[in-house]
Scaffold this motif. Structure first.
Motif, PDB file in Angstrom:
ATOM      1  N   MET A 165      -1.572  49.054  29.514  1.00  0.00           N
ATOM      2  CA  MET A 165      -2.912  48.548  29.273  1.00  0.00           C
ATOM      3  C   MET A 165      -2.993  48.146  27.815  1.00  0.00           C
ATOM      4  O   MET A 165      -2.597  48.899  26.942  1.00  0.00           O
ATOM      5  N   GLU A 166      -3.448  46.925  27.589  1.00  0.00           N
ATOM      6  CA  GLU A 166      -3.536  46.462  26.206  1.00  0.00           C
ATOM      7  C   GLU A 166      -4.898  45.856  25.964  1.00  0.00           C
ATOM      8  O   GLU A 166      -5.459  45.217  26.832  1.00  0.00           O
ATOM      9  N   ARG A 167      -5.381  46.075  24.772  1.00  0.00           N
ATOM     10  CA  ARG A 167      -6.637  45.440  24.373  1.00  0.00           C
ATOM     11  C   ARG A 167      -6.362  44.519  23.206  1.00  0.00           C
ATOM     12  O   ARG A 167      -5.577  44.859  22.328  1.00  0.00           O
ATOM     13  N   PHE A 168      -7.028  43.388  23.194  1.00  0.00           N
ATOM     14  CA  PHE A 168      -6.897  42.484  22.056  1.00  0.00           C
ATOM     15  C   PHE A 168      -8.272  42.292  21.463  1.00  0.00           C
ATOM     16  O   PHE A 168      -9.216  42.014  22.174  1.00  0.00           O
ATOM     17  N   ASN A 169      -8.347  42.424  20.200  1.00  0.00           N
ATOM     18  CA  ASN A 169      -9.637  42.319  19.539  1.00  0.00           C
ATOM     19  C   ASN A 169      -9.616  41.162  18.544  1.00  0.00           C
ATOM     20  O   ASN A 169      -8.734  41.097  17.700  1.00  0.00           O
ATOM     21  N   GLN A 170     -10.576  40.272  18.659  1.00  0.00           N
ATOM     22  CA  GLN A 170     -10.775  39.213  17.669  1.00  0.00           C
ATOM     23  C   GLN A 170      -9.503  38.466  17.287  1.00  0.00           C
ATOM     24  O   GLN A 170      -9.212  38.255  16.132  1.00  0.00           O
ATOM     25  N   ILE A 171      -8.709  38.140  18.284  1.00  0.00           N
ATOM     26  CA  ILE A 171      -7.561  37.274  18.022  1.00  0.00           C
ATOM     27  C   ILE A 171      -7.862  35.970  18.760  1.00  0.00           C
ATOM     28  O   ILE A 171      -8.400  36.013  19.859  1.00  0.00           O
ATOM     29  N   GLU A 172      -7.530  34.853  18.189  1.00  0.00           N
ATOM     30  CA  GLU A 172      -7.865  33.605  18.886  1.00  0.00           C
ATOM     31  C   GLU A 172      -7.073  33.506  20.191  1.00  0.00           C
ATOM     32  O   GLU A 172      -6.015  34.101  20.346  1.00  0.00           O
ATOM     33  N   TYR A 173      -7.610  32.733  21.143  1.00  0.00           N
ATOM     34  CA  TYR A 173      -7.071  32.712  22.491  1.00  0.00           C
ATOM     35  C   TYR A 173      -5.582  32.360  22.549  1.00  0.00           C
ATOM     36  O   TYR A 173      -4.831  32.924  23.319  1.00  0.00           O
ATOM     37  N   LYS A 174      -5.178  31.409  21.684  1.00  0.00           N
ATOM     38  CA  LYS A 174      -3.794  30.980  21.721  1.00  0.00           C
ATOM     39  C   LYS A 174      -2.856  32.166  21.445  1.00  0.00           C
ATOM     40  O   LYS A 174      -1.847  32.377  22.131  1.00  0.00           O
ATOM     41  N   ALA A 175      -3.230  32.971  20.441  1.00  0.00           N
ATOM     42  CA  ALA A 175      -2.429  34.149  20.096  1.00  0.00           C
ATOM     43  C   ALA A 175      -2.501  35.178  21.225  1.00  0.00           C
ATOM     44  O   ALA A 175      -1.510  35.819  21.572  1.00  0.00           O
ATOM     45  N   GLN A 176      -3.683  35.319  21.820  1.00  0.00           N
ATOM     46  CA  GLN A 176      -3.824  36.262  22.948  1.00  0.00           C
ATOM     47  C   GLN A 176      -2.907  35.879  24.097  1.00  0.00           C
ATOM     48  O   GLN A 176      -2.230  36.724  24.663  1.00  0.00           O
ATOM     49  N   VAL A 177      -2.896  34.584  24.409  1.00  0.00           N
ATOM     50  CA  VAL A 177      -2.097  34.135  25.542  1.00  0.00           C
ATOM     51  C   VAL A 177      -0.619  34.437  25.293  1.00  0.00           C
ATOM     52  O   VAL A 177       0.089  34.910  26.179  1.00  0.00           O
ATOM     53  N   SER A 178      -0.158  34.231  24.060  1.00  0.00           N
ATOM     54  CA  SER A 178       1.269  34.474  23.845  1.00  0.00           C
ATOM     55  C   SER A 178       1.589  35.973  23.890  1.00  0.00           C
ATOM     56  O   SER A 178       2.662  36.369  24.355  1.00  0.00           O
ATOM     57  N   LYS A 179       0.638  36.807  23.463  1.00  0.00           N
ATOM     58  CA  LYS A 179       0.855  38.256  23.617  1.00  0.00           C
ATOM     59  C   LYS A 179       0.889  38.652  25.092  1.00  0.00           C
ATOM     60  O   LYS A 179       1.718  39.449  25.531  1.00  0.00           O
ATOM     61  N   VAL A 180      -0.035  38.060  25.841  1.00  0.00           N
ATOM     62  CA  VAL A 180      -0.094  38.355  27.273  1.00  0.00           C
ATOM     63  C   VAL A 180       1.211  37.950  27.945  1.00  0.00           C
ATOM     64  O   VAL A 180       1.809  38.720  28.700  1.00  0.00           O
ATOM     65  N   VAL A 181       1.687  36.769  27.614  1.00  0.00           N
ATOM     66  CA  VAL A 181       2.907  36.270  28.234  1.00  0.00           C
ATOM     67  C   VAL A 181       4.083  37.193  27.908  1.00  0.00           C
ATOM     68  O   VAL A 181       4.913  37.507  28.767  1.00  0.00           O
ATOM     69  N   ARG A 182       4.134  37.661  26.675  1.00  0.00           N
ATOM     70  CA  ARG A 182       5.210  38.572  26.275  1.00  0.00           C
ATOM     71  C   ARG A 182       5.191  39.858  27.120  1.00  0.00           C
ATOM     72  O   ARG A 182       6.216  40.297  27.633  1.00  0.00           O
ATOM     73  N   SER A 183       3.992  40.419  27.309  1.00  0.00           N
ATOM     74  CA  SER A 183       3.890  41.645  28.107  1.00  0.00           C
ATOM     75  C   SER A 183       4.256  41.403  29.570  1.00  0.00           C
ATOM     76  O   SER A 183       4.915  42.226  30.202  1.00  0.00           O
ATOM     77  N   LEU A 184       3.836  40.247  30.075  1.00  0.00           N
ATOM     78  CA  LEU A 184       4.115  39.953  31.486  1.00  0.00           C
ATOM     79  C   LEU A 184       5.615  39.806  31.717  1.00  0.00           C
ATOM     80  O   LEU A 184       6.148  40.223  32.737  1.00  0.00           O
TER      81      LEU A 184
END
Ligand SMILES: Nc1ncnc2c1ncn2[C@@H]1O[C@H](COP(=O)(O)OP(=O)(O)OP(=O)(O)O)[C@@H](O)[C@H]1O
Ligand SMILES: [Mg+2]
Ligand SMILES: [Zn+2]
Length: 329
Positions: free
Chosen positions: A276-295
């Motif tokens: 489970m990960e939470r992302f706070n106040q990071i722009e969407y582009k950065a969020q998406v790449s973090k999400v992709v890495r976890s997936l």
């Protein structure tokens, strides 16, 4: 001739209970459920509850959700009882006291090894976090209480509407005389500086603060995993290699209700949340790449995205990055 045995008085030091902890001890029944905020003093109370019984000469058991959490409590417990320890088995987490009492400490990721034991009291720390707690409790733990007609304590911060909540409800039911339950916020611990709690209130999303510090049972903690049993909480030490050939699915809740995005990854075979990960106040582009890495790390096959209220551009970005594994709702 045998040597004359001298009665000995040995003192061990434990802090006096604070008023809310004392109230719990006074009102306890056979089965007891404490829903308390973080840092309330759950573990300290649990140690003392186990200790009272062991000092009376009975066998007692402590249960922690994971081996890691157990290691810490084991250290605390063995330090406290050091002056009255007769024998200590570090490997098996077992302490025999000079009183004849016995303290076994178990981690519930290997609950089955508990079978065959008998206890006068069991204490389950962070019970709401234990995946498959209902089965562990019913099939493994309660049978250990039969010989001594022992009692039990569940100590936890709530984690949604799971089996821990059922136990809490039992305790609130006036017709159910075997169960008692209490709900206390973190602020009931007079040793916690109120300024610290206030700091958490200001820095955490509202729902997180309500759950963690006010000990509220929330419908769903901002998660999109509504179709998966809510009591299946990520063990903090889940590893991708333990679920290698299993089917993993994920839910992504993009920030809107609160200012956090939440990614939750679950193993459909084991029926547990694994990350489970939470992302706070990071722009969407950065969020998406973090999400992709976890997936990728977890080899997730399918992801459900709750994207209500976020722009089409973000959804397009997600869909292109996730190669058709994503379904937005
Ligand atoms: N009766 C007490 N007297 C003195 N200090 C206490 C008492 N109860 C709790 N504390 C202190 O409060 C802090 C939190 O206690 P403890 O770790 O038992 O809480 P917890 O509810 O298990 O916390 P967590 O949610 O982090 O697991 C510790 O520093 C502990 O020493
Ligand atoms: Mg604790
Ligand atoms: Zn698995």
């Amino acid at each position: 001739m045998s040597a004359q045995l001298q009665p000995r008085r040995i003192e061990i030091e434990v802090p006096a209970l604070h008023p809310a902890q004392q109230q719990i001890v006074n009102e306890a029944r056979r089965f007891n459920v404490l829903a308390c905020g973080r840092r309330f003093g759950k573990s300290l109370l649990g140690i003392q509850l186990a200790l009272y019984m062991a000092l009376e000469g009975y066998p007692v058991a402590w249960f922690s959700p994971t081996y890691k959490m157990l290691a810490e409590i084991w250290r605390d417990m063995s330090n406290i009882v050091a002056p009255i320890t007769k024998r200590k088995d570090v490997q098996g987490h077992r302490i025999e006291l000079v009183t004849g009492g016995l303290i076994d400490m178990w981690s519930l990721d290997t609950a089955d090894s508990v079978r065959g034991r008998k206890y006068k009291r069991v204490v389950v720390d962070e019970a709401a976090m234990v995946p498959g707690f209902q089965n562990a409790w019913e099939a493994v733990i309660t049978p250990t209480l039969m010989d001594f007609v022992g009692d039990g304590f569940w100590l936890s911060t709530p984690r949604g509407m799971n089996f821990f909540k059922q136990g809490f409800n039992n305790g609130q039911d006036p017709l159910n005389k075997e169960w008692a339950s209490w709900q206390y916020p973190s602020s009931a611990n007079p040793f916690m500086p109120p300024t610290e709690i206030e700091f958490q209130r200001q820095s955490l999303p509202e729902l997180t603060f309500k759950q963690e510090y006010l000990a509220e049972f929330l419908q769903s903690e901002g998660a999109v995993f509504r179709n998966i049993e809510p009591n299946l909480i990520a063990p903090m030490d889940a590893r991708p290699e333990d679920h290698r050939d299993h089917r993993k699915v994920a839910g992504l809740d993009l920030a809107k209700k609160h200012d956090f995005s939440v990614l939750s990854i679950g193993c459909a075979d084991c029926k547990v949340e694994v990350a489970m990960e939470r992302f706070n106040q990071i722009e969407y582009k950065a969020q998406v790449s973090k999400v992709v890495r976890s997936l990728r790390l977890w080899e997730v096959e399918q992801i459900l995205v709750d994207a209500t209220g976020v722009g089409d551009a973000v959804i397009e970005l997600l869909e292109s990055e996730l190669y058709g594994k994503a379904r937005t709702v």
